[in-house]
Design a protein around this motif. Structure first.
Motif, PDB file in Angstrom:
ATOM      1  N   GLY A  81     165.620   1.199 -27.159  1.00 43.30           N
ATOM      2  CA  GLY A  81     165.695   2.295 -28.101  1.00 43.30           C
ATOM      3  C   GLY A  81     164.407   2.540 -28.849  1.00 43.30           C
ATOM      4  O   GLY A  81     164.175   3.625 -29.374  1.00 43.30           O
ATOM      5  N   SER A  82     163.550   1.568 -28.911  1.00 45.08           N
ATOM      6  CA  SER A  82     162.326   1.765 -29.656  1.00 45.08           C
ATOM      7  C   SER A  82     161.169   2.220 -28.777  1.00 45.08           C
ATOM      8  O   SER A  82     160.045   2.292 -29.198  1.00 45.08           O
ATOM      9  N   MET A  83     161.463   2.528 -27.548  1.00 51.18           N
ATOM     10  CA  MET A  83     160.420   3.006 -26.630  1.00 51.18           C
ATOM     11  C   MET A  83     159.891   4.343 -27.116  1.00 51.18           C
ATOM     12  O   MET A  83     160.658   5.244 -27.415  1.00 51.18           O
ATOM     13  N   ASP A 108     158.491  12.076 -20.751  1.00 55.99           N
ATOM     14  CA  ASP A 108     157.964  13.283 -21.386  1.00 55.99           C
ATOM     15  C   ASP A 108     159.093  14.208 -21.855  1.00 55.99           C
ATOM     16  O   ASP A 108     158.863  15.324 -22.279  1.00 55.99           O
ATOM     17  N   GLN A 109     160.322  13.771 -21.727  1.00 52.44           N
ATOM     18  CA  GLN A 109     161.450  14.555 -22.246  1.00 52.44           C
ATOM     19  C   GLN A 109     162.240  13.723 -23.242  1.00 52.44           C
ATOM     20  O   GLN A 109     163.477  13.732 -23.251  1.00 52.44           O
ATOM     21  N   HIS A 110     161.516  12.974 -24.053  1.00 49.34           N
ATOM     22  CA  HIS A 110     162.125  12.109 -25.069  1.00 49.34           C
ATOM     23  C   HIS A 110     163.080  11.101 -24.446  1.00 49.34           C
ATOM     24  O   HIS A 110     164.024  10.661 -25.095  1.00 49.34           O
ATOM     25  N   TYR A 153     169.954   8.921 -24.515  1.00 49.57           N
ATOM     26  CA  TYR A 153     169.694   9.988 -25.471  1.00 49.57           C
ATOM     27  C   TYR A 153     168.579   9.516 -26.382  1.00 49.57           C
ATOM     28  O   TYR A 153     168.711   8.477 -27.049  1.00 49.57           O
ATOM     29  N   LEU A 154     167.478  10.221 -26.378  1.00 45.06           N
ATOM     30  CA  LEU A 154     166.307   9.849 -27.180  1.00 45.06           C
ATOM     31  C   LEU A 154     165.957   8.372 -26.988  1.00 45.06           C
ATOM     32  O   LEU A 154     165.756   7.639 -27.948  1.00 45.06           O
ATOM     33  N   SER A 155     165.939   7.972 -25.734  1.00 42.52           N
ATOM     34  CA  SER A 155     165.602   6.609 -25.316  1.00 42.52           C
ATOM     35  C   SER A 155     166.624   5.552 -25.750  1.00 42.52           C
ATOM     36  O   SER A 155     166.344   4.360 -25.715  1.00 42.52           O
ATOM     37  N   ILE A 156     167.811   6.004 -26.162  1.00 40.69           N
ATOM     38  CA  ILE A 156     168.887   5.042 -26.478  1.00 40.69           C
ATOM     39  C   ILE A 156     169.825   4.998 -25.274  1.00 40.69           C
ATOM     40  O   ILE A 156     170.367   6.037 -24.876  1.00 40.69           O
ATOM     41  N   PRO A 157     170.005   3.833 -24.680  1.00 40.78           N
ATOM     42  CA  PRO A 157     170.937   3.757 -23.550  1.00 40.78           C
ATOM     43  C   PRO A 157     172.386   3.857 -24.052  1.00 40.78           C
ATOM     44  O   PRO A 157     173.035   2.849 -24.303  1.00 40.78           O
ATOM     45  N   ALA A 158     172.840   5.094 -24.229  1.00 42.42           N
ATOM     46  CA  ALA A 158     174.130   5.312 -24.891  1.00 42.42           C
ATOM     47  C   ALA A 158     175.295   4.863 -24.019  1.00 42.42           C
ATOM     48  O   ALA A 158     176.278   4.318 -24.508  1.00 42.42           O
ATOM     49  N   ASN A 164     180.183   7.515 -27.173  1.00 43.28           N
ATOM     50  CA  ASN A 164     178.738   7.484 -27.399  1.00 43.28           C
ATOM     51  C   ASN A 164     178.018   8.691 -26.821  1.00 43.28           C
ATOM     52  O   ASN A 164     176.792   8.754 -26.884  1.00 43.28           O
TER      53      ASN A 164
END
Lengths: 348, 777
Positions: free
Chosen positions: A4-6, A183-185, A204-209, A282
């Motif tokens: 998530g912090s990527m 490049d797409q968040h 979603y926004l680098s969170i593996p939901a 999620n």
């Protein structure tokens, strides 16, 4: 550092800190990939995650040594490792054995763990500085089998720790998202179709939901078709990898079988995707349509992307799909994602 | 503290992933967020003033989570935003004191959450002026909500928005123009856009020309004998790539003259040629002339499907331009000449030169090169074998184009046009066909369909000299049988090297063109007495000596579950009483052999036969000891190899395989394992030598050197065999009919098969062959 912090910045530079060049590791049922050196992909190694056993005879051992083939000896048998195993199996008309099955360490193989470690040893040299982080891929929990991957993960953690690294697991499909959608968040759906299983991650926004896996993959296709046409799975695999084109009509029984098996796999995948996303709390409500990225050796045949997109059209997903794309290098995408995580951690 | 509080949000979510989603979404829009996994920690942030708003995410079906919200609403109702899973519970939350406008129910909605947070901070910025009406305030809030939604969507989009800004500016500019001009310009833009879109689509689906770096055309696999004689080529496309420097200049010029005279002037596309072709088409009133350059033709052959569409043409041109930028003219010409199809299954110039003229491409004459240059346009229409007159006209046209382009003098032109056309198609070699089939079957099992396309070089074990000797011996043997009035029989021979198991010669029948069934490797036939040595070998291993005595007496054995009896008889019809083991085998005594088998035991005999190399099933019945169970000649010969050496001989047909990258991918290098004690081998060799010196194999004495072997004849003379060896080779010969009818009266192994064996062994060169490293006997 969690996925998530990527950051969304593309990071493919060679790491300078942390004691040595960064490595991203993809440990799959069919292949093991160690990704290095960024976009050039130079130095990236891929080895078949397989072995082939022959009786130990001085002459055989000498041939293997002369040809610089990697093997180890145990109980008067020579275990030939990696790509060489497939080569020997093809020449001698045998079938390689797999230390992993359905995406997880194959506990039916007594020497499985030892074989994987022997394949990994030259791919993962000891770090210049102890404790250097190394990101490696782990599968998502198979549907209805929660916790199945924990043993798997702990085996590799122990091994990598023993090599002097600080092991960091990343979901295999999440790594694909990191690699292909940075490049797409890092927002979209990554699907890694490997030999033993298909891994899926809604990010979603680098969170593996949402992450999960289904235990069907390339091996399932080879075995299903092999059984139905009465040919060995290795032969089916060779045809699938070298000749199959899903965008044109099948030319013979084997290709008919392969088309049908692919359709079955893609349909299962699309159906599971709809079911899992619909059932998850999620998955956020989104106005934007999302990309889906396909990677892994199973999507290499031309026409795979279109066939999967067609199957997606048959199910009702809770998110809109903008496009289905294939990873730039489907065989390396997971390892590259792990590598990018390592570089990001190194730079942070 | 007020500044820190401004736009600071504390978040607590019962499920961490949902909390992360909210936090990331708000952070992306510039909100300062902290995410806590402990609700008390989040509350403390509000109480301490570190955050202005508390966002709580709960599953309102869970009582404990509802109670949590109730607790928070009691103290923090003014700064509480609740996201919850079930929108129907909004009333319940309102009753608890949560502001209705700050309850967001249903699926997690980051956009709505951000709008609500933004609205909170809008209110927190200060109350509206007192003179403003409530309606205006509602409108202001709505507008702010719209802006917040857009801000959220913009933040979530991919970072690069330059194209959108450019488009917005363009539209604004157009709005200022007068309507008619606007329509005209819009129409033109739309048309140009459509064209650009089409071109973009065509070009975006171009294949990767880097594939050419690893381009590997289908290539024939070649099989060679042990002495490098070409035996056969296996192919789907008959092709042998050849470098450009091995193609004569006049041949290259012939192709350039007829296909693309300005080849060295253009950059992949030749506008002059296209214009000329277009003019010719217009004059002819249809499609007559193509304007494709050699580079375009190569693009089409390698990268595109042969469809006649505008899209394909555009792609072909684009690829041609890319190829010219990436590769030299010589490299492109080389690829073209190796890729083109010339008819007769010949792909590439080298294969065409061999098919049409029976020679390699570097020896092509001017006229020959011109004919080959004439073919790619329409290989069948201009085939010299099918349409010689059209082929001649087309060839002469090529020569004329060469002269026009300055490649030929008038004399050379006249001379070349007088040359004859080829009249015979040169097929590729297919020597030793039964052996080639045997190898092919083995290779196909290993390499599958790739065999015919992978360009392997396969060195087999076949010795061309011995193969020729074998074929000659079979011919001579057949002639002798015909002279005795025996016609329509078949014969097979196989010879194996004793030290390696290499198959040195294999003849599977008398006429491959008539029948491809390999009687050396595929036919299962009864070996008759040729099986007996395995019985005697088993006896020797159980302690019998060659001079041990056994009984050649009548014996009755129950067969068929006791319903019948079997009484083996000797060939002469007489019984000899007590005889030595050696005498029994030398004279091929059936009764003595069966009596011995009763002593040794059927299980041991069958086990011994399998151990030395018999793979076929041996039925556990006593007639098997006289050779009633069927075997192939190849396995019988291999088993005799074990009798000769004491080592297990595996028939091997391949020596090594080299792939097209010159890497050796098959090199067995294994040595036969010793399976028999030397005393047993010595005993069996002594007996088999006696068969030749004193028994049924006396005809082999004509060789005037020590050889060993055993005859075999089955009931009614249906099969005649001789299997024997010297110190280098083990050789098996079989004569019989495919219908299993008798060969003829008195046509035994000694009479029908042994002469062929002797003739072959007579032709085996004594010098020049590796001498087997035999065991001690």
């Amino acid at each position: 550092m969690a996925p998530g912090s990527m950051t969304t910045r593309r990071k493919t530079a060679r790491s300078s800190g942390g004691g040595g060049p960064s490595i991203g590791l993809d440990i799959g049922t069919a292949n093991i990939v160690a990704y290095r050196n960024g976009q050039s992909e130079k130095g990236t190694q891929m080895e078949a995650n397989a072995f082939f056993t022959v009786p130990s005879m001085p002459n055989t051992r000498k041939i293997l040594e002369d040809k610089a083939v990697r093997f180890f000896e145990k109980d008067e048998r020579l275990h030939i490792l990696g790509n060489a195993a497939e080569e020997f199996a093809n020449i001698l008309g045998g079938t390689t054995r797999r230390p992993m099955e359905d995406g997880l360490v194959n506990l039916k193989e007594d020497d499985g763990i030892q074989v994987i470690q022997a394949i990994l040893d030259p791919m993962v040299p000891e770090p210049a500085q102890k404790g250097q982080p190394l990101w490696f891929s782990v599968p998502g929990d198979p549907l209805d089998r929660n916790g199945a991957v924990l043993f798997n993960e702990s085996i590799f953690k122990t091994y990598l720790k023993g090599r002097g690294y600080t092991p960091r697991p990343i979901n295999e499909a999440m790594a694909v998202v990191v690699s292909e959608l940075s490049d797409q968040h890092a927002t979209g759906i990554g699907i890694s179709m490997g030999g033993g299983m298909c891994n899926i991650c809604f990010s979603y926004l680098s969170i593996p939901a949402v992450t999960y896996s289904i235990q069907k993959g390339g091996d399932f296709i080879d075995q299903t078709v092999g059984r139905s046409v009465g040919e060995p799975a290795t032969k089916i695999k060779a045809i699938k990898e070298q000749e199959l084109d899903l965008s044109v009509a099948p030319r013979n029984n084997i290709e008919h079988g392969l088309h049908a098996a692919y359709d079955d796999l893609f349909a299962s995948l699309a159906e599971s995707l709809a079911r899992v996303l619909r059932g998850s709390d999620n998955v956020p409500r989104l106005n934007q349509a999302l990309p889906i990225v396909l990677s892994g050796g199973t999507v290499l045949p031309p026409g795979s992307r279109e066939r999967f997109a067609a199957c997606l059209g048959e199910v009702d997903l809770p998110v809109r799909v903008a496009k289905v794309v294939q990873a730039r290098n489907p065989l390396y995408a997971t390892a590259k994602g792990a590598y990018m995580m390592a570089v990001a951690e190194d730079e942070s | 503290m007020r500044a820190d509080r401004k736009k600071s949000v504390a978040i607590y979510a019962a499920r961490p992933v949902r909390g992360q989603i909210i936090a990331k979404s708000l952070a992306l829009c510039g909100i300062r967020v902290t995410l806590d996994d402990d609700p008390e920690a989040a509350i403390r942030k509000i109480e301490s003033g570190a955050a202005a708003l508390l966002v709580v995410d709960v599953n309102n079906h869970l009582q404990e989570e509802i109670e949590l919200v109730r607790g928070m609403a009691t103290h923090l109702a003014d700064c509480l935003l609740v996201t919850h899973t079930d929108p129907r519970d909004r009333d319940v939350l309102e009753e608890m004191g949560v502001d209705r406008t700050r309850c967001i129910g249903g699926p997690l909605d980051p956009e709505q959450t951000f709008v609500a947070v933004d609205a909170f901070f809008a209110a927190d910025d200060g109350p509206p002026p007192a003179d403003q009406s409530t309606g205006k305030e509602k409108g202001r809030l709505k507008a702010r909500g719209r802006r917040a939604r857009k801000a959220f969507q913009r933040a979530l989009k991919a970072p690069d928005r330059r194209v959108w800004r450019w488009w917005t500016k363009l539209i604004r500019g157009l709005q200022m123009l007068r309507p008619v001009r606007t329509m005209a310009v819009s129409g033109a833009i739309l048309a140009a856009g459509a064209l650009a879109g089409y071109l973009f689509w065509c070009l975006s689906t171009l294949p990767d020309i880097d594939r050419l770096n690893h381009y590997s055309p289908f290539k024939a696999t070649k099989l060679y004998s042990y002495g490098n004689q070409l035996l056969a080529e296996l192919y789907e496309q008959r092709r042998t790539p050849v470098p450009l420097d091995r193609i004569p200049v006049h041949v290259r010029q012939a192709f350039i003259a007829i296909e693309d005279a300005r080849y060295f002037q253009h950059s992949g596309i030749d506008p002059i040629r296209i214009a000329g072709a277009l003019w010719a088409d217009i004059k002819a009133g249809g499609f007559r002339q193509g304007g494709s350059t050699i580079t375009q033709q190569l693009s089409k052959m390698i990268f595109l499907k042969p469809e006649k569409t505008m899209t394909r043409k555009i792609k072909e041109m684009a690829i041609a331009l890319m190829l010219e930028r990436r590769y030299s003219k010589d490299r492109i010409l080389e690829l073209y000449l190796n890729q083109a199809y010339f008819g007769c299954q010949a792909y590439g110039l080298q294969a065409a030169a061999e098919a049409y003229f029976g020679k390699p491409s570097d020896r092509l004459t001017l006229a020959e090169g011109a004919l080959l240059a004439a073919l790619p346009k329409a290989p069948n229409a201009y085939s010299p074998f099918q349409n010689p007159e059209r082929a001649r006209r087309r060839r002469d046209h090529v020569l004329q184009r060469m002269q026009v382009n300055g490649f030929l003098s008038s004399d050379e032109y006249r001379q070349a046009t007088g040359a004859d056309l080829p009249s015979v198609f040169h097929e590729r070699a297919y020597r030793s066909p039964y052996f080639v089939d045997y190898c092919q079957k083995y290779l196909e099992e290993t390499y599958g369909d790739r065999l015919n396309t992978s360009g392997l070089t396969v060195y087999t074990t076949l010795d061309a000299r011995l193969q020729a000797a074998a074929e000659a011996a079979i011919l001579k043997g057949m002639a002798a049988l015909e002279a005795r009035g025996v016609v329509g029989v078949q014969a097979a021979l196989v010879a194996l090297a004793l030290d390696t198991g290499h198959i040195k010669a294999m003849v599977g029948g008398t006429d491959y063109d008539r029948t491809q069934f390999n009687r050396a490797a595929q036919a299962l036939r009864q070996p008759g007495s040729a099986f007996k040595p395995f019985v005697y070998l088993a006896a020797l291993q159980k302690g019998y000596q060659t001079d041990s005595h056994i009984q050649d007496m009548p014996v009755t054995i129950a067969v068929n579950n006791g319903r019948q009896t079997w009484r083996p008889r000797n060939y002469t019809g007489r019984f000899n009483g007590e005889v030595t083991v050696k005498e029994a085998l030398t004279r091929s005594l059936n009764a003595a052999t069966v009596n011995l088998a009763l002593q040794v035991g059927l299980t041991d005999i069958i086990g011994t036969a399998h151990k030395v190399g018999i793979r076929s099933k041996i039925h556990a019945v006593y007639p098997s000891v006289l050779g009633a169970s069927e075997v192939t000649l190849l396995e019988l010969a291999a088993a005799y190899g074990a009798l000769a050496t004491g080592r297990r001989i595996e028939p091997v047909c391949l020596d090594r395989i080299i792939d097209k990258a010159s890497a050796t991918i098959w090199d067995p290098g294994t040595e036969p394992a010793t399976i028999l004690p030397s005393s047993a081998v010595a005993g069996i060799r002594e007996m088999l030598a006696a068969v030749v010196s004193d028994g049924t194999g006396r005809r082999a004495l004509a060789l005037e050197r020590t050889v060993y072997g055993k005859t075999g004849t089955t009931n009614g003379n249906a099969d005649a065999l001789f299997v024997g060896f010297d110190d280098r080779l083990v050789v098996g010969v079989w004569v019989g009919r495919d219908s299993r009818e008798p060969i003829g009266p008195k046509e035994t192994g000694a009479r029908a098969a042994l002469p062929i064996w002797v003739e072959f062994m007579r032709q085996v060169p004594v010098e020049g062959m590796r001498v087997a490293a035999l065991g001690s006997p």
